[in-house]
Design a protein around this motif. Sequence first.
Motif, short mmCIF file in Angstrom:
data_model
loop_
_atom_site.label_atom_id
_atom_site.label_comp_id
_atom_site.label_asym_id
_atom_site.label_seq_id
_atom_site.Cartn_x
_atom_site.Cartn_y
_atom_site.Cartn_z
N GLU A 54 6.43 -33.91 11.82
CA GLU A 54 6.52 -33.71 10.26
C GLU A 54 4.99 -33.43 9.43
OE1 GLU A 54 10.28 -37.13 9.61
OE2 GLU A 54 8.09 -37.53 9.72
N PHE A 55 4.00 -34.02 9.85
CA PHE A 55 2.80 -33.89 9.50
C PHE A 55 2.28 -32.39 9.71
CE2 PHE A 55 -1.92 -34.00 10.07
CZ PHE A 55 -2.38 -34.31 8.68
N ALA A 56 3.01 -31.68 10.96
CA ALA A 56 2.50 -30.31 11.02
C ALA A 56 2.98 -29.51 9.93
CB ALA A 56 2.91 -30.12 12.23
N VAL A 57 4.26 -30.08 9.44
CA VAL A 57 5.07 -29.31 8.41
C VAL A 57 4.18 -29.43 6.94
CG1 VAL A 57 7.16 -29.31 7.03
CG2 VAL A 57 7.45 -29.25 9.31
N MET A 58 3.68 -30.68 6.73
CA MET A 58 3.06 -30.97 5.61
C MET A 58 1.65 -30.21 5.45
SD MET A 58 4.52 -32.64 3.43
CE MET A 58 3.05 -33.11 2.42
N GLN A 59 1.02 -30.03 6.61
CA GLN A 59 -0.07 -29.38 6.83
C GLN A 59 -0.08 -27.68 6.11
OE1 GLN A 59 -1.38 -30.25 11.09
NE2 GLN A 59 -3.30 -30.88 10.07
N GLN A 60 1.24 -27.50 6.04
CA GLN A 60 1.43 -26.23 5.66
C GLN A 60 1.23 -25.98 3.96
OE1 GLN A 60 1.59 -23.16 7.39
NE2 GLN A 60 0.86 -24.79 8.74
N HIS A 61 1.34 -27.11 3.40
CA HIS A 61 1.26 -26.99 2.07
C HIS A 61 0.13 -26.29 1.25
CE1 HIS A 61 -1.05 -30.67 1.95
NE2 HIS A 61 -1.58 -30.18 0.77
N PRO A 62 -1.05 -26.33 1.85
CA PRO A 62 -2.20 -25.50 1.12
C PRO A 62 -1.81 -24.02 1.29
CG PRO A 62 -3.11 -27.18 2.58
CD PRO A 62 -1.77 -27.30 2.78
N VAL A 63 -1.35 -23.54 2.41
CA VAL A 63 -0.90 -22.06 2.35
C VAL A 63 0.36 -21.66 1.49
CG1 VAL A 63 -0.03 -20.34 4.17
CG2 VAL A 63 -1.84 -22.20 4.78
N GLU A 64 1.06 -22.63 1.39
CA GLU A 64 2.41 -22.42 0.66
C GLU A 64 2.16 -22.51 -0.76
OE1 GLU A 64 5.76 -21.80 1.26
OE2 GLU A 64 4.69 -21.09 3.23
N GLY A 65 1.10 -23.19 -1.06
CA GLY A 65 0.78 -23.52 -2.59
C GLY A 65 -0.01 -22.13 -2.99
N HIS A 66 -1.18 -21.79 -2.09
CA HIS A 66 -1.71 -20.27 -2.35
C HIS A 66 -0.74 -19.11 -2.46
CE1 HIS A 66 -4.35 -17.01 -0.80
NE2 HIS A 66 -5.23 -17.64 -1.59
N ARG A 67 0.24 -19.41 -1.56
CA ARG A 67 1.24 -18.08 -1.79
C ARG A 67 1.96 -18.14 -3.21
NH1 ARG A 67 6.48 -18.21 -1.58
NH2 ARG A 67 6.58 -20.24 -1.19
N ILE A 68 2.29 -19.28 -3.50
CA ILE A 68 3.00 -19.30 -4.97
C ILE A 68 2.03 -19.00 -5.99
CG2 ILE A 68 3.88 -21.00 -6.71
CD1 ILE A 68 4.85 -22.73 -3.88
N LEU A 69 0.81 -19.21 -5.84
CA LEU A 69 -0.20 -19.07 -6.98
C LEU A 69 -0.43 -17.70 -6.78
CD1 LEU A 69 -2.82 -22.17 -6.88
CD2 LEU A 69 -1.15 -21.70 -8.81
N LEU A 70 -0.37 -16.90 -5.82
CA LEU A 70 -0.47 -15.48 -5.99
C LEU A 70 0.37 -14.79 -6.68
CD1 LEU A 70 -1.44 -14.68 -2.31
CD2 LEU A 70 -3.32 -14.61 -4.13
N GLU A 71 1.47 -15.36 -7.15
CA GLU A 71 2.35 -14.76 -7.93
C GLU A 71 2.25 -14.82 -9.51
OE1 GLU A 71 6.04 -16.31 -6.64
OE2 GLU A 71 5.85 -15.22 -4.54
N TRP A 72 0.97 -15.77 -9.73
CA TRP A 72 0.82 -16.25 -11.06
C TRP A 72 -0.53 -15.19 -11.65
CZ3 TRP A 72 0.67 -22.00 -12.28
CH2 TRP A 72 1.74 -22.54 -11.93
N GLU A 73 -0.24 -14.59 -12.67
CA GLU A 73 -1.25 -13.66 -13.15
C GLU A 73 -2.50 -14.42 -13.55
OE1 GLU A 73 0.34 -10.86 -15.97
OE2 GLU A 73 1.56 -10.12 -14.57
N SER A 74 -2.11 -15.51 -14.04
CA SER A 74 -3.31 -16.33 -14.72
C SER A 74 -4.29 -17.18 -13.86
CB SER A 74 -2.70 -17.25 -15.97
OG SER A 74 -1.70 -18.38 -15.26
N ALA A 75 -3.80 -17.35 -12.56
CA ALA A 75 -4.51 -18.01 -11.51
C ALA A 75 -5.83 -17.47 -11.17
CB ALA A 75 -3.43 -18.48 -10.47
N SER A 76 -6.95 -18.23 -11.32
CA SER A 76 -8.10 -17.49 -10.98
C SER A 76 -8.69 -17.74 -9.39
CB SER A 76 -9.19 -18.41 -11.75
OG SER A 76 -9.36 -19.54 -11.23
N PRO A 77 -9.20 -16.82 -9.13
CA PRO A 77 -9.84 -16.89 -7.60
C PRO A 77 -10.20 -18.24 -6.98
CG PRO A 77 -10.53 -14.69 -8.49
CD PRO A 77 -9.90 -15.62 -9.74
#
Length: 410
Positions: A225-248
């Motif tokens: 379960e912890f291994a799954v949770m360790q993916q949340h930074p990557v998933e968040g980054h993926r989601i934010l890449l779709e936001w035009e307003s998210a800065s680098p």
Amino acid sequence: MLKKIPTGQVRIGMYVERFCGSWMQHPFWSRKLLVEDMQTLLRIQESSVEELIIDLSKGVDVSAPPSDPEVPPAPAFSEADVQNPEPALKPPAVALQRCSMADEVLRAQQIFRRGKQAVKDMFADVRLGQVVNAERLGELVGEMNESLSRNPHALISVARIKHKDEYTYLHSVAVAALMVGMARASGLSEPQVLEAGMAGLLHDLGKAAMPEAILNKPGKLTTAEFAVMQQHPVEGHRILLEWESASPAVLDVCLHHHEKVDGSGYPQQLVGEHISLLARMGAICDVYDAVTSNRPYKAGWGPAESLSRMASWHGHFDSELFQRFVRMLGIYPVGSLVRLASDRLGVVVEQGEGSLLTPRVRVFYSIRLGRAVPVQLVDLADAQEVERITGRENPDDWPFNNLDALWLPT
């Protein structure tokens, strides 16, 4: 009548109807404002906004005689400027009238109530694949910045207070408040302070993509379960890449807030200064709020105890930034249980203006007598006061309930 003008033509007396471009570029929580003074003018000139819309029916036009001297260009920002903690760094531009701890705590509680709902709505929108109201989040960060300008300790003290079933949502709000405070303490420019707050607010966005059974599990996670949770930074980054307003910078903090300076973090095992400044700040703020918060499977540590333990985790944090974080909160943060030279116990209710060792303490218990005593406010910074703190105490070692009631206004 509305008129678009370049930022360089802004004058005192103009009414800004809206800023052109992303809300992340301008340093104000509202898109509409009257340019009433030099401070407001400077904030606009120092921002990265290139154009804006003015309303001629509510303010002056470009042709109006300028009432201000020529504004010099803003100095370039250098990371080295904020890594050296001494001497004191230049504060951000926002400088509202200071107010008491008690008054600002009431405002801070309202900010957190609104913030909790905003983050809750954001998670729901992400899960449904809907557009997130980024403007609302920007206003929230602006309110945090103004709160910390009025009182530097109220908001970050309230940030620690949360019920265990509120953690997922209030953690993001708390980290945002700590990031704004730390950016201000580091002397970052106004746009950078707001960007740091937005990075804190969005750093855990990837948790919206995690299985709710794992995210809300009331016990300790298994290795799988912890291994799954360790993916949340990557998933968040993926989601934010779709936001035009998210800065680098916001993207970077989302992806790297679990990195450690010794390279043992995740997801990319970055080392030292290969981790950005804001990500190193985010790592400190994220962990502090996590260890001080009550969660379904773990009671939070006291604030002073948390700082002491974090200081012993060599290789986790940037040492200079951590020292700055401690100075921001105080060696004995608000809410800390401390022992005094008189063998009495008290709770820190406010930081002093001078030394980190001389906060205001509300004394309520005598160790010698083994019982409660009439509550007394002791200002350790008072030149006539002979009392002093001899050490921190772990609240778990004492049968006290709700110590926060001693500093939170009723």
